[in-house]
Design a protein around this motif. Structure first.
Motif, PDB file in Angstrom:
ATOM      1  N   LEU A 161       0.866  -1.226   0.066  1.00  0.00           N
ATOM      2  CA  LEU A 161       0.148  -0.087  -0.091  1.00  0.00           C
ATOM      3  C   LEU A 161       0.831   1.297  -0.123  1.00  0.00           C
ATOM      4  O   LEU A 161       0.345   2.338  -0.460  1.00  0.00           O
ATOM      5  CB  LEU A 161      -1.072  -0.032   1.354  1.00  0.00           C
ATOM      6  CG  LEU A 161      -1.897  -1.237   1.300  1.00  0.00           C
ATOM      7  CD1 LEU A 161      -2.744  -0.935   2.524  1.00  0.00           C
ATOM      8  CD2 LEU A 161      -2.657  -0.999   0.107  1.00  0.00           C
ATOM      9  N   SER A 186     -13.021  -8.327  -5.164  1.00  0.00           N
ATOM     10  CA  SER A 186     -14.030  -7.940  -4.532  1.00  0.00           C
ATOM     11  C   SER A 186     -15.196  -8.788  -4.966  1.00  0.00           C
ATOM     12  O   SER A 186     -15.364  -9.137  -5.993  1.00  0.00           O
ATOM     13  CB  SER A 186     -14.204  -6.334  -4.781  1.00  0.00           C
ATOM     14  OG  SER A 186     -14.418  -6.290  -6.133  1.00  0.00           O
ATOM     15  N   ASN A 234     -21.169  -3.812  -3.047  1.00  0.00           N
ATOM     16  CA  ASN A 234     -19.957  -4.576  -2.745  1.00  0.00           C
ATOM     17  C   ASN A 234     -20.164  -5.569  -1.230  1.00  0.00           C
ATOM     18  O   ASN A 234     -20.505  -4.774  -0.339  1.00  0.00           O
ATOM     19  CB  ASN A 234     -18.951  -3.614  -2.191  1.00  0.00           C
ATOM     20  CG  ASN A 234     -17.531  -4.258  -2.344  1.00  0.00           C
ATOM     21  OD1 ASN A 234     -17.448  -5.311  -1.517  1.00  0.00           O
ATOM     22  ND2 ASN A 234     -16.451  -3.486  -2.712  1.00  0.00           N
ATOM     23  N   THR A 255     -17.957  -7.870   0.013  1.00  0.00           N
ATOM     24  CA  THR A 255     -16.688  -8.261   0.316  1.00  0.00           C
ATOM     25  C   THR A 255     -16.433  -7.741   1.992  1.00  0.00           C
ATOM     26  O   THR A 255     -16.612  -6.906   2.452  1.00  0.00           O
ATOM     27  CB  THR A 255     -15.515  -7.657  -0.483  1.00  0.00           C
ATOM     28  OG1 THR A 255     -15.766  -7.428  -1.723  1.00  0.00           O
ATOM     29  CG2 THR A 255     -14.253  -8.223  -0.246  1.00  0.00           C
ATOM     30  N   SER A 256     -16.030  -9.027   2.563  1.00  0.00           N
ATOM     31  CA  SER A 256     -15.783  -8.525   3.777  1.00  0.00           C
ATOM     32  C   SER A 256     -14.281  -9.143   4.515  1.00  0.00           C
ATOM     33  O   SER A 256     -14.019 -10.056   3.590  1.00  0.00           O
ATOM     34  CB  SER A 256     -16.931  -9.247   4.883  1.00  0.00           C
ATOM     35  OG  SER A 256     -16.767 -10.604   4.971  1.00  0.00           O
ATOM     36  N   GLU A 257     -14.128  -8.906   5.634  1.00  0.00           N
ATOM     37  CA  GLU A 257     -12.603  -9.568   5.787  1.00  0.00           C
ATOM     38  C   GLU A 257     -12.625 -10.995   6.029  1.00  0.00           C
ATOM     39  O   GLU A 257     -11.593 -11.325   5.843  1.00  0.00           O
ATOM     40  CB  GLU A 257     -12.255  -8.621   7.182  1.00  0.00           C
ATOM     41  CG  GLU A 257     -10.821  -9.359   7.575  1.00  0.00           C
ATOM     42  CD  GLU A 257     -10.356  -8.423   8.785  1.00  0.00           C
ATOM     43  OE1 GLU A 257      -8.984  -8.459   9.532  1.00  0.00           O
ATOM     44  OE2 GLU A 257     -11.130  -7.422   9.534  1.00  0.00           O
ATOM     45  N   TYR A 316      -7.091  -7.745   3.735  1.00  0.00           N
ATOM     46  CA  TYR A 316      -8.439  -7.184   3.597  1.00  0.00           C
ATOM     47  C   TYR A 316      -8.055  -5.783   3.632  1.00  0.00           C
ATOM     48  O   TYR A 316      -7.776  -5.189   4.722  1.00  0.00           O
ATOM     49  CB  TYR A 316      -9.588  -7.677   4.362  1.00  0.00           C
ATOM     50  CG  TYR A 316     -10.668  -7.016   4.425  1.00  0.00           C
ATOM     51  CD1 TYR A 316     -11.722  -7.065   3.225  1.00  0.00           C
ATOM     52  CD2 TYR A 316     -11.175  -5.774   4.875  1.00  0.00           C
ATOM     53  CE1 TYR A 316     -12.921  -6.343   3.005  1.00  0.00           C
ATOM     54  CE2 TYR A 316     -12.171  -5.157   5.037  1.00  0.00           C
ATOM     55  CZ  TYR A 316     -13.134  -5.250   3.975  1.00  0.00           C
ATOM     56  OH  TYR A 316     -14.281  -4.700   3.836  1.00  0.00           O
ATOM     57  N   THR A 317      -8.694  -4.643   2.839  1.00  0.00           N
ATOM     58  CA  THR A 317      -8.739  -3.288   2.960  1.00  0.00           C
ATOM     59  C   THR A 317      -9.837  -2.613   2.096  1.00  0.00           C
ATOM     60  O   THR A 317      -9.786  -2.948   0.693  1.00  0.00           O
ATOM     61  CB  THR A 317      -7.205  -2.625   2.615  1.00  0.00           C
ATOM     62  OG1 THR A 317      -7.362  -1.310   2.807  1.00  0.00           O
ATOM     63  CG2 THR A 317      -6.875  -2.946   1.161  1.00  0.00           C
ATOM     64  N   ASP A 318     -10.479  -1.846   2.588  1.00  0.00           N
ATOM     65  CA  ASP A 318     -11.515  -1.060   2.186  1.00  0.00           C
ATOM     66  C   ASP A 318     -12.188  -1.577   1.047  1.00  0.00           C
ATOM     67  O   ASP A 318     -12.658  -1.183  -0.115  1.00  0.00           O
ATOM     68  CB  ASP A 318     -10.816   0.120   1.519  1.00  0.00           C
ATOM     69  CG  ASP A 318     -11.623   1.107   1.097  1.00  0.00           C
ATOM     70  OD1 ASP A 318     -12.854   1.301   1.773  1.00  0.00           O
ATOM     71  OD2 ASP A 318     -11.190   2.210   0.280  1.00  0.00           O
ATOM     72  N   GLY A 319     -12.933  -2.804   1.533  1.00  0.00           N
ATOM     73  CA  GLY A 319     -13.869  -3.570   0.536  1.00  0.00           C
ATOM     74  C   GLY A 319     -13.130  -4.338  -0.267  1.00  0.00           C
ATOM     75  O   GLY A 319     -13.905  -4.741  -1.478  1.00  0.00           O
ATOM     76  N   ARG A 320     -12.065  -4.800  -0.189  1.00  0.00           N
ATOM     77  CA  ARG A 320     -11.410  -5.499  -1.046  1.00  0.00           C
ATOM     78  C   ARG A 320     -10.258  -6.411  -0.698  1.00  0.00           C
ATOM     79  O   ARG A 320      -9.871  -6.040   0.483  1.00  0.00           O
ATOM     80  CB  ARG A 320     -10.870  -4.756  -2.489  1.00  0.00           C
ATOM     81  CG  ARG A 320      -9.775  -3.705  -1.862  1.00  0.00           C
ATOM     82  CD  ARG A 320      -9.277  -2.810  -3.132  1.00  0.00           C
ATOM     83  NE  ARG A 320      -8.320  -1.706  -2.383  1.00  0.00           N
ATOM     84  CZ  ARG A 320      -8.619  -0.620  -2.055  1.00  0.00           C
ATOM     85  NH1 ARG A 320     -10.019  -0.218  -1.896  1.00  0.00           N
ATOM     86  NH2 ARG A 320      -7.746   0.143  -1.741  1.00  0.00           N
ATOM     87  N   GLU A 326      -9.107   9.243  -9.014  1.00  0.00           N
ATOM     88  CA  GLU A 326     -10.536   9.276  -9.602  1.00  0.00           C
ATOM     89  C   GLU A 326     -10.684   9.429 -10.996  1.00  0.00           C
ATOM     90  O   GLU A 326     -11.475   8.714 -11.718  1.00  0.00           O
ATOM     91  CB  GLU A 326     -11.178  10.156  -8.645  1.00  0.00           C
ATOM     92  CG  GLU A 326     -12.860   9.910  -8.969  1.00  0.00           C
ATOM     93  CD  GLU A 326     -13.435   8.612  -8.406  1.00  0.00           C
ATOM     94  OE1 GLU A 326     -14.491   8.431  -8.960  1.00  0.00           O
ATOM     95  OE2 GLU A 326     -12.730   8.144  -7.668  1.00  0.00           O
TER      96      GLU A 326
END
Length: 530
Positions: free
Chosen positions: A151, A191, A199, A201-203, A223-227, A320
């Protein structure tokens, strides 16, 4: 209720299995029957059963050859072998293909029923493990090291010293062995989405992904931020061999077991841990493409011909914009720019700061376009929109209008070149098939390797372009050539089969009759009599 395809060349035995077993009672539904391995492979690709019950020795394609082929196209399917006592040792050679059960002939209906119940229990366990929410202690230990590495690429040390330090750390944590320090790495970002586009997706879903990864390769996931982010490690050969199977296994298992859709972004291979942040950014870019692709899977190397430029200093707005240019709608792009420039005006941002932001935003657009378009198209875009020379003379509102028009033109240009690139790739693959259909080793995998795209991507392009699968097209070409030789030359059937890519004359005759509705000899006689 699980689905099953039964393959056995002994018609009486196969039909007896279908009739005498109470399939509903044991938790299965028979959706297809095949009399040889080639036919079984077609049914597996078409019907996507949960279980394939196949004889070991069959015409044209043995059970082991079938298992190998099935693992390439439907890696999540379970396979059970039905074999005679003399074939059992031979059948065990297929252990590398994750065979769920070996059943010995002769077998009574009662014995088979009991074995099927055991197989169902094993599949139940696999389904339960797939949806089980947990995290392994070993993975937790590795996450502490790898999560910031992927990251955030910042480090006090660079170059060879940094790479050596990272490798030694990975060895000390048990991620790679001391004798395997020269590894390659690939990042997957996954995801899960429901039918309403939410979305899900969970940990805890890391377990589902890890359950598949551990079958094939060394990995660490977090896992981080929905992915779910997964780093895969292996030799270049092993990554090339298993990567497309892994993503297909995840995609198919998520759809079948969780009733969700998986979106998977895949980075290029990188030669060291120091490049992992760069690979993560590529996988994130690929995930943006995957969300709107037919398969839900996107390899960044299939879409963008060069690696994405360094984005370390690029602000959230730039990220973005790049995402919207790659996979957003025109409405989403307009709405985002309206909000972005409104925020710049409300915060009373100094003109110089706005101009610096604009430089980065313009660079972001050219970065996306450069990844897919040729230099001439980029130069034309630059001539049409000479924005850099106008930045210092416009207010934010005028900048927004010009930049919006620039983004829309760039978005259209990128989409056009991606479509053109896809068409070129597909045409090249079909051209190879057209010129080398007589090669018995020709396959989707061999062609995709030759033109440097993934089999998944090439299969999707061919299906989208022609409406047929690669196997259908290849068989159609071979049969057309065979028929021409039958009717226009005195060549023997064996010679024709070899000329059309078939090593086995009997298999060729079987395919010809299935395709034409008549045997090769009968076709020739009918033509001569007519």
């Amino acid at each position: 209720m699980y689905t099953i395809v039964i393959a056995d060349d002994e018609a009486e035995l196969r039909q007896a299995l279908v009739r005498r077993i109470n399939w509903k009672e044991v938790g299965f539904e028979v959706v297809g029957e095949a009399e040889n391995g080639a036919e079984a492979l077609e049914l597996v690709e078409k019907l996507e059963p949960d279980l394939l019950l196949t004889d070991v020795r069959m015409p044209f394609m043995s059970g082991i050859e079938l298992a190998r082929a099935v693992r390439e196209i439907r890696p999540n399917i379970q396979i059970a072998f039905l074999s005679g006592f003399d074939d059992f040792t031979y059948a065990q050679q297929a252990i590398q293909y994750n065979i769920i059960s070996y059943l010995l002939k002769p077998i009574s209906s009662k014995e088979l029923t009991e074995e099927l119940k055991k197989i169902k229990q094993k599949i139940d366990v696999k389904f339960q493990e797939f949806t089980k929410k947990n995290a392994e202690q070993e993975q937790q230990n590795l996450m502490v090291f790898f999560m910031p590495l992927l990251l955030d690429s910042f480090s006090d040390t660079q170059g060879e010293d940094r790479e050596e330090a990272l490798t030694q750390e990975a060895v000390s944590r048990g991620f790679i062995k001391p004798e395997h320090t020269y590894m390659h790495y690939t990042v997957l970002v996954t995801s899960f989405w429901d039918e309403k586009g939410r979305n899900r997706t969970s940990e805890g879903d890391m377990n589902a992904v890890n359950l598949i990864l551990r079958k094939y390769i060394r990995y660490v996931s977090f896992y981080t931020d929905g992915r779910i982010v997964s780093l895969l490690a292996g030799t270049r050969t092993s990554l090339t061999k298993y990567l497309h199977i892994i993503v297909e296994d995840i995609s198919q298992s998520v759809r079948r077991i969780m009733s969700l859709t998986a979106s998977i972004g895949v980075s290029r291979m990188v030669p060291g841990l120091g490049h992992c942040h760069e690979a993560y950014l590529e996988a994130m870019d690929a995930l943006g493409y995957a969300r709107r692709s037919d398969t839900g899977v996107s390899f960044i190397s299939d879409i963008e011909r060069t690696a994405t430029l360094d984005q370390e200093m690029v602000q959230a707005a730039v990220n973005e914009i790049e995402s919207l240019l790659r996979s957003g709608t025109e409405e989403e792009l307009r709405a985002y720019l309206e909000q972005l420039f409104a925020d710049l005006e409300q915060e009373d941002t100094p003109a110089m700061n706005i101009q610096l932001v604009m430089v980065q935003l313009i660079a972001a657009v050219f970065r996306v376009v450069n990844a897919v378009a040729d230099s001439e198209a980029i130069q034309n875009l630059q001539k049409t929109f000479p924005l850099l020379g106008q930045l210092f003379f416009e207010n934010p509102r005028e900048m927004k209008e010009r930049y919006l028009a620039f983004c829309l033109a760039a978005r259209e240009l990128a989409a056009e070149h991606r479509k053109k690139s896809s068409s070129v790739i597909c045409d090249r693959a079909l051209s190879i098939m057209e010129s080398r259909f007589m090669d018995p080793e020709l396959s989707l995998n061999s062609i995709s390797g030759e033109i440097s795209v993934s089999p998944n991507y090439l299969s999707t392009l061919i299906k989208r372009s022609t409406g047929s699968t690669f196997i259908d097209l290849l068989t159609r070409k071979r049969m057309a050539a065979a028929k021409k030789l039958l009717l226009e030359t005195p060549m023997k059937i064996r010679e024709i089969s070899e000329k059309c890519g078939y090593n086995d004359q009997h298999y060729f005759s079987y395919c010809f009759k299935k395709y034409e509705g008549i045997s090769p000899n009968a076709c020739r006689r009918k033509h001569e009599e007519g």
